[in-house]
Design a protein around this motif. Structure first.
Motif, PDB file in Angstrom:
ATOM      1  N   MET A   1       0.855  -1.181   0.000  1.00 52.33           N
ATOM      2  CA  MET A   1       0.000   0.000   0.000  1.00 52.33           C
ATOM      3  C   MET A   1       0.899   1.241   0.000  1.00 52.33           C
ATOM      4  SD  MET A   1      -2.918   1.163   2.783  1.00 52.33           S
ATOM      5  CE  MET A   1      -4.032  -0.170   2.483  1.00 52.33           C
ATOM      6  N   SER A   2       0.637   2.164  -0.892  1.00 51.49           N
ATOM      7  CA  SER A   2       1.454   3.378  -0.963  1.00 51.49           C
ATOM      8  C   SER A   2       1.096   4.323   0.175  1.00 51.49           C
ATOM      9  CB  SER A   2       1.233   4.073  -2.304  1.00 51.49           C
ATOM     10  OG  SER A   2      -0.027   4.701  -2.328  1.00 51.49           O
ATOM     11  N   ASN A   3       1.984   5.293   0.392  1.00 52.02           N
ATOM     12  CA  ASN A   3       1.760   6.271   1.454  1.00 52.02           C
ATOM     13  C   ASN A   3       0.476   7.061   1.202  1.00 52.02           C
ATOM     14  OD1 ASN A   3       2.445   7.513   3.849  1.00 52.02           O
ATOM     15  ND2 ASN A   3       3.654   9.113   2.859  1.00 52.02           N
ATOM     16  N   ALA A   4       0.244   7.424  -0.052  1.00 46.38           N
ATOM     17  CA  ALA A   4      -0.957   8.188  -0.386  1.00 46.38           C
ATOM     18  C   ALA A   4      -2.219   7.392  -0.051  1.00 46.38           C
ATOM     19  CB  ALA A   4      -0.947   8.589  -1.854  1.00 46.38           C
ATOM     20  N   SER A   5      -2.230   6.103  -0.380  1.00 42.00           N
ATOM     21  CA  SER A   5      -3.435   5.327  -0.109  1.00 42.00           C
ATOM     22  C   SER A   5      -3.632   5.079   1.391  1.00 42.00           C
ATOM     23  CB  SER A   5      -3.441   4.025  -0.891  1.00 42.00           C
ATOM     24  OG  SER A   5      -2.360   3.212  -0.538  1.00 42.00           O
ATOM     25  N   SER A   6      -2.544   4.971   2.158  1.00 40.92           N
ATOM     26  CA  SER A   6      -2.719   4.818   3.607  1.00 40.92           C
ATOM     27  C   SER A   6      -3.198   6.127   4.227  1.00 40.92           C
ATOM     28  CB  SER A   6      -1.440   4.324   4.280  1.00 40.92           C
ATOM     29  OG  SER A   6      -0.430   5.286   4.237  1.00 40.92           O
ATOM     30  N   GLU A   7      -2.728   7.268   3.705  1.00 35.46           N
ATOM     31  CA  GLU A   7      -3.239   8.571   4.157  1.00 35.46           C
ATOM     32  C   GLU A   7      -4.721   8.698   3.831  1.00 35.46           C
ATOM     33  OE1 GLU A   7      -1.478  12.297   2.976  1.00 35.46           O
ATOM     34  OE2 GLU A   7       0.329  11.879   4.139  1.00 35.46           O
ATOM     35  N   MET A   8      -5.091   8.267   2.622  1.00 36.08           N
ATOM     36  CA  MET A   8      -6.496   8.340   2.232  1.00 36.08           C
ATOM     37  C   MET A   8      -7.335   7.430   3.116  1.00 36.08           C
ATOM     38  SD  MET A   8      -8.424   7.785  -1.419  1.00 36.08           S
ATOM     39  CE  MET A   8      -7.597   9.160  -2.193  1.00 36.08           C
ATOM     40  N   GLN A   9      -6.843   6.220   3.412  1.00 38.96           N
ATOM     41  CA  GLN A   9      -7.600   5.308   4.273  1.00 38.96           C
ATOM     42  C   GLN A   9      -7.774   5.909   5.663  1.00 38.96           C
ATOM     43  OE1 GLN A   9      -9.267   2.415   3.315  1.00 38.96           O
ATOM     44  NE2 GLN A   9     -10.195   2.904   5.286  1.00 38.96           N
ATOM     45  N   SER A  10      -6.755   6.572   6.168  1.00 42.35           N
ATOM     46  CA  SER A  10      -6.864   7.241   7.473  1.00 42.35           C
ATOM     47  C   SER A  10      -7.908   8.342   7.424  1.00 42.35           C
ATOM     48  CB  SER A  10      -5.520   7.840   7.886  1.00 42.35           C
ATOM     49  OG  SER A  10      -4.619   6.816   8.196  1.00 42.35           O
ATOM     50  N   CYS A  11      -7.934   9.081   6.338  1.00 43.17           N
ATOM     51  CA  CYS A  11      -8.920  10.160   6.198  1.00 43.17           C
ATOM     52  C   CYS A  11     -10.332   9.588   6.116  1.00 43.17           C
ATOM     53  CB  CYS A  11      -8.592  11.008   4.961  1.00 43.17           C
ATOM     54  SG  CYS A  11      -9.605  12.502   4.844  1.00 43.17           S
ATOM     55  N   ILE A  12     -10.493   8.516   5.357  1.00 42.84           N
ATOM     56  CA  ILE A  12     -11.805   7.857   5.279  1.00 42.84           C
ATOM     57  C   ILE A  12     -12.251   7.424   6.672  1.00 42.84           C
ATOM     58  CG2 ILE A  12     -13.015   5.792   4.444  1.00 42.84           C
ATOM     59  CD1 ILE A  12     -11.175   6.051   1.887  1.00 42.84           C
ATOM     60  N   ASP A  13     -11.340   6.783   7.403  1.00 35.86           N
ATOM     61  CA  ASP A  13     -11.660   6.318   8.762  1.00 35.86           C
ATOM     62  C   ASP A  13     -12.024   7.487   9.675  1.00 35.86           C
ATOM     63  OD1 ASP A  13     -11.099   3.747   7.872  1.00 35.86           O
ATOM     64  OD2 ASP A  13      -9.120   3.678   8.832  1.00 35.86           O
ATOM     65  N   ASP A  14     -11.251   8.582   9.588  1.00 33.90           N
ATOM     66  CA  ASP A  14     -11.515   9.755  10.431  1.00 33.90           C
ATOM     67  C   ASP A  14     -12.853  10.406  10.070  1.00 33.90           C
ATOM     68  OD1 ASP A  14      -9.131   9.358  11.780  1.00 33.90           O
ATOM     69  OD2 ASP A  14      -8.034  10.860  10.611  1.00 33.90           O
ATOM     70  N   CYS A  15     -13.142  10.487   8.780  1.00 33.55           N
ATOM     71  CA  CYS A  15     -14.426  11.054   8.348  1.00 33.55           C
ATOM     72  C   CYS A  15     -15.596  10.206   8.834  1.00 33.55           C
ATOM     73  CB  CYS A  15     -14.474  11.184   6.829  1.00 33.55           C
ATOM     74  SG  CYS A  15     -13.543  12.582   6.160  1.00 33.55           S
ATOM     75  N   LEU A  16     -15.460   8.888   8.724  1.00 30.39           N
ATOM     76  CA  LEU A  16     -16.552   8.018   9.167  1.00 30.39           C
ATOM     77  C   LEU A  16     -16.721   8.052  10.682  1.00 30.39           C
ATOM     78  CD1 LEU A  16     -16.142   5.001   6.727  1.00 30.39           C
ATOM     79  CD2 LEU A  16     -17.906   6.788   6.692  1.00 30.39           C
ATOM     80  N   ALA A  17     -15.622   8.187  11.411  1.00 29.11           N
ATOM     81  CA  ALA A  17     -15.715   8.316  12.873  1.00 29.11           C
ATOM     82  C   ALA A  17     -16.421   9.613  13.247  1.00 29.11           C
ATOM     83  CB  ALA A  17     -14.328   8.262  13.494  1.00 29.11           C
ATOM     84  N   CYS A  18     -16.122  10.682  12.520  1.00 29.27           N
ATOM     85  CA  CYS A  18     -16.772  11.970  12.774  1.00 29.27           C
ATOM     86  C   CYS A  18     -18.261  11.899  12.413  1.00 29.27           C
ATOM     87  CB  CYS A  18     -16.064  13.073  11.980  1.00 29.27           C
ATOM     88  SG  CYS A  18     -16.653  14.732  12.360  1.00 29.27           S
ATOM     89  N   TYR A  19     -18.556  11.267  11.295  1.00 29.93           N
ATOM     90  CA  TYR A  19     -19.947  11.054  10.876  1.00 29.93           C
ATOM     91  C   TYR A  19     -20.729  10.357  11.985  1.00 29.93           C
ATOM     92  CZ  TYR A  19     -23.763   8.544   8.519  1.00 29.93           C
ATOM     93  OH  TYR A  19     -24.982   8.002   8.187  1.00 29.93           O
ATOM     94  N   ARG A  20     -20.172   9.255  12.486  1.00 28.93           N
ATOM     95  CA  ARG A  20     -20.851   8.495  13.553  1.00 28.93           C
ATOM     96  C   ARG A  20     -21.018   9.336  14.813  1.00 28.93           C
ATOM     97  NH1 ARG A  20     -17.481   4.422  11.603  1.00 28.93           N
ATOM     98  NH2 ARG A  20     -15.950   4.843  13.232  1.00 28.93           N
TER      99      ARG A  20
END
Length: 110
Positions: A1-20
């Motif tokens: 997994m590239s650095n960009a995709s791990s950053e994106m996955q972290s952002c997705i996770d953070d956005c979904l945590a905020c949504y919840r």
């Protein structure tokens, strides 16, 4: 997994945590507390934040070219929601989730 995709996955996770966090606190905690927690302005901030976080995460998941610009808006709305939740008080978890999502989204928007 590239650095960009791990950053994106972290952002997705953070956005979904905020949504919840925003949605569950708005429909549970805030309505139970009443008073300034249940003010229209406050609940509007929380619902807007939840929705933009859901949308930003969705656009990142599908690889939309619009994800960075939506993430920029998401960061702004998350910061506003964090400030609003601080104003109302007794919402530390929501404030933290909003701030984390805003930080991640700023990175994705850059």
């Amino acid at each position: 997994m590239s650095n960009a995709s791990s950053e994106m996955q972290s952002c997705i996770d953070d956005c979904l945590a905020c949504y919840r966090s925003c949605l569950s606190m708005a429909t549970g905690h805030c309505l139970r507390m009443g008073g300034k927690h249940a003010e229209e302005q406050h609940l509007t901030h929380m619902h807007a934040c939840a929705e933009i976080c859901r949308t930003a995460s969705h656009l990142m998941v599908i690889g939309s070219k619009h994800a960075p610009s939506v993430c920029a808006v998401c960061a702004e709305i998350c910061e506003e929601c964090a400030k609003e939740c601080e104003r109302v008080g007794d919402m530390d978890d929501c404030v933290a989730a909003c701030r984390q999502s805003a930080e991640s989204c700023r990175k994705m928007a850059a």
